[in-house]
Write an enzyme that holds these catalytic residues in place. Structure first.
Site, PDB file in Angstrom:
ATOM      1  N   THR A 316      36.190  40.219  37.800  1.00 55.33           N
ATOM      2  CA  THR A 316      36.083  39.802  39.197  1.00 55.33           C
ATOM      3  C   THR A 316      36.398  38.319  39.345  1.00 55.33           C
ATOM      4  OG1 THR A 316      34.395  41.481  39.663  1.00 55.33           O
ATOM      5  CG2 THR A 316      34.549  39.634  41.201  1.00 55.33           C
ATOM      6  N   TRP A 319      40.084  37.731  38.621  1.00 57.95           N
ATOM      7  CA  TRP A 319      40.925  38.215  39.717  1.00 57.95           C
ATOM      8  C   TRP A 319      41.059  37.178  40.820  1.00 57.95           C
ATOM      9  CZ3 TRP A 319      40.160  39.033  44.941  1.00 57.95           C
ATOM     10  CH2 TRP A 319      41.126  39.786  45.596  1.00 57.95           C
ATOM     11  N   HIS A 320      39.990  36.422  41.051  1.00 63.86           N
ATOM     12  CA  HIS A 320      40.004  35.449  42.139  1.00 63.86           C
ATOM     13  C   HIS A 320      40.857  34.229  41.824  1.00 63.86           C
ATOM     14  CE1 HIS A 320      36.682  37.731  43.944  1.00 63.86           C
ATOM     15  NE2 HIS A 320      36.970  37.086  45.057  1.00 63.86           N
ATOM     16  N   GLY A 321      41.110  33.951  40.577  1.00 55.52           N
ATOM     17  CA  GLY A 321      41.948  32.788  40.278  1.00 55.52           C
ATOM     18  C   GLY A 321      42.092  32.527  38.798  1.00 55.52           C
ATOM     19  N   PHE A 468      44.834  34.040  46.300  1.00 53.21           N
ATOM     20  CA  PHE A 468      44.273  34.849  45.228  1.00 53.21           C
ATOM     21  C   PHE A 468      45.121  36.088  44.971  1.00 53.21           C
ATOM     22  CE2 PHE A 468      40.235  32.952  47.097  1.00 53.21           C
ATOM     23  CZ  PHE A 468      40.314  31.860  46.263  1.00 53.21           C
TER      24      PHE A 468
END
Length: 468
Positions: A316, A319-321, A468
Site C-alpha cells: 500500500t 503503491w502511493h509513491g 500516484f
C-alpha cells in the site's frame, strides 16, 4: 486534462456528455471509448500506445486463458504471465528511478537515470487490469468478448486519472446495457458540483496554508504553526481526493453508470482500522480481495496474520509513491492496525466514542507527516515542532497570522469533513419541498460561480493523487 481545468469544464465535459447522450445505444460505448482516448492523450499522447498495449495483450491473453480454463496449470501460467507483465510495466515507470537511486546509494555506483514521466493514471488502470485477470481466472466473471468494450472499461475517462478502482464485475452489466434517466443525471450533476467545490474552494486553499508552513526555512516554527499546517494538509488531502472521487462518480451517473462511494467521512472514524474502511474504499477493497485474502487474511496464526498485514501495508505504501517515506507510512499503519486487532482490542473496547475519535485523528495526522515529507530529517524536525521540542515555543506571530486570515475557511472545512453538510442539504430538500430544492439549487450555483472565479484567478493546481 484535469477535471478542474477550464478546458475540461467548459469544452470537453459538456461536449462529451452531449455527444454520449444523443448517440444511438448501439454506438454509445464506441463513442465513449473515443472520448476517453482523446481525454487520456491530451496531456502526453505518447503513453496512449502504452495503455492500448496493456489493454490489447490483456484482452487477448485473458480470452485465451478462459478458453483453456479446464487445463488449470496452463491457464494459471497465462494468469501469472499477464499479471507479471502489467506489474512490470507499472514497476518500470514508477520505481525504476527509485531502484537506481538506492543501488547507487548502497553500492556507491553512479548509474544514470533516464527521466521518464509517470504515465497518467497507470497505478489505477493497472489495478483494474489485474483485478480483471484474477476475476476471470477465479471464474468470478466471464471475459469480455468485445475488445472495444474492454478497452472502455480500462480507459473510461472519469476513472482514469485517480479512480475509483471499479472492478470489472461491478461494471459488466452497465457496459452491456445501461439506462440514462433524469434522476440519475440530476444526482450526477449534484455530485459533480459538490466535488468541484471540495477541490477548488477548500482543498486548494488548504494547500496554500500547508505550502506556507512547509516552506518555512529549515522548518523553524512554533508548535501551533506546525499544528495549523498539518491540519491544513489533513483537510487538503481529504477534500482533494474525495472531491475528485465525487466528480468522477457524478460524471459516471451522467453517463448511466452507478459507482459506489470512495470515501465515507473517514475523519469521524474511531480506529485506524475503521479509517481505512472509510478512506479510498475502492483501493482498500482491492487490497483485501487480491492480496490480503489470498494470503490467508485473518483466518490463520497470529504470526501469519502479522505477515499478511505487513505485506499488504508495505505494498500500500509503495503503491502511493516511489520513496521510502511512503513505505514507512504504509508500515506505520500496518503495525497500528495489527496492534488494534490484537494487543489494543480489549483496551479500545472500553474507551468512549469521543476518545477513540481523537485517538484516530492523532494517528492519522501523525501519519500524514510521514506521507508528505520525504526526508527523515524533515519528518523528525516537524514532529519535534508538533510536540514543542524545538526552540520556537508554543505560539508565534506566524501562527496568529495564519489563524486570523484562514479561520473562515478552516472551520467550514472541518465541518465539511463530517456528514453535517449533506444532512443539512437533505433536510432542506425534505422540509421545504419545492422551495427546499430551489434553495439547494441556488447553493450549487453559488459553488459553481465561486469555483470558476477561483479557477480563473489562480494557477494550475492538479489533484494530489494524479502523481500516484
Amino acid at each position: 486534462m484535469s477535471f478542474t481545468s477550464l478546458i475540461y469544464l467548459f469544452l470537453f465535459f459538456p461536449i462529451a456528455i452531449a455527444i454520449h447522450t444523443i448517440s444511438p445505444k448501439k454506438v454509445k460505448n464506441n463513442v465513449l471509448l473515443l472520448l476517453s482516448l482523446f481525454f487520456y492523450s491530451w496531456g502526453d499522447p505518447r503513453y496512449l500506445i502504452l495503455i492500448l498495449f496493456s489493454v490489447a495483450i490483456t484482452w487477448f491473453g485473458v480470452n485465451r486463458m478462459y478458453a483453456i480454463k479446464n487445463r488449470r496449470e496452463e491457464a494459471k501460467f497465462y494468469m501469472v504471465c499477464l499479471i507479471v507483465l502489467n506489474v512490470a510495466i507499472l514497476a518500470f515507470y514508477k520505481y525504476y528511478g527509485f531502484l537506481i537511486d538506492n543501488v547507487n546509494a548502497i553500492f556507491r555506483t553512479s548509474l544514470s537515470i533516464i527521466d521518464l514521466p509517470l504515465p497518467f493514471g497507470i497505478s489505477f488502470y493497472t489495478f483494474k487490469i489485474i483485478s480483471y485477470i484474477a476475476d476471470v481466472y477465479t471464474r468470478r466473471t466471464k471475459p469480455q468478448k468485445s475488445f472495444l468494450d474492454f478497452a472502455l472499461y480500462v480507459t473510461i475517462f472519469p476513472q482514469i486519472g485517480a479512480g475509483p478502482i471499479v472492478q470489472y464485475a461491478d461494471m459488466e452489466k452497465e457496459l452491456v446495457a445501461r439506462k440514462l434517466s433524469v434522476d440519475k443525471f440530476g444526482f450526477g450533476v449534484e455530485k459533480f458540483i459538490f466535488g468541484l467545490g471540495k477541490k477548488v474552494l477548500i482543498a486548494n486553499n488548504m494547500a496554500l496554508i500547508w505550502a506556507q508552513v512547509k516552506g518555512m526555512p529549515n522548518l523553524e516554527m512554533s508548535s501551533l504553526t506546525a499544528w495549523i499546517g498539518i491540519v491544513a494538509f489533513t483537510l487538503q488531502i481529504y477534500f482533494d481526493f474525495s472531491g475528485y472521487s465525487d466528480m468522477a462518480i457524478g460524471v459516471g451517473y451522467m453517463l448511466g453508470f452507478k459507482w459506489e462511494e470512495n470515501f465515507n467521512y473517514p475523519y469521524i472514524s474511531k480506529s485506524a482500522t475503521e479509517f481505512w474502511r472509510r478512506w479510498h474504499i475502492s483501493l482498500g477493497n482491492w487490497f483485501k480481495r487480491y492480496i490480503y485474502f489470498p494470503l490467508g487474511g485473518s483466518k490463520c496464526s497470529p504470526a501469519m496474520q502479522f505477515r499478511n498485514i505487513f505485506v499488504v501495508w508495505m505494498v500500500t505504501g509503495l503503491w502511493h509513491g516511489a520513496n521510502w517515506n511512503f513505505i514507512i507510512w504504509g508500515l506505520y499503519f500496518g503495525i497500528i492496525i495489527y496492534l488494534e486487532k490484537t494487543v489494543l482490542a480489549n483496551v479500545m473496547s472500553k474507551l468512549g466514542s469521543k476518545i477513540k475519535t481523537v485517538y484516530c485523528l492523532l494517528i492519522v495526522v501523525f501519519g500524514w507527516v510521514l506521507f508528505d515529507f520525504q526526508s527523515v530529517t524533515q519528518i523528525l524536525k516537524f514532529y519535534s515542532n508538533l510536540f514543542v521540542l524545538g526552540a520556537n515555543g508554543v505560539v508565534d506571530s506566524t501562527a496568529i497570522y495564519l489563524l486570523r486570515t484562514n479561520w473562515k475557511i478552516i472551520v467550514p472545512a472541518i465541518i465539511g469533513s463530517t456528514p453535517f453538510a449533506l444532512k443539512l442539504i437533505d433536510n432542506v430538500k425534505h422540509r421545504f419541498g419545492r422551495n427546499g430544492y430551489f434553495f439547494v439549487s441556488i447553493f450549487y450555483i453559488v459553488i459553481i460561480v465561486l469555483s470558476v472565479a477561483s479557477l480563473v484567478g489562480e494557477s494550475y493546481s492538479p489533484f494530489l493523487y494524479f502523481k500516484f
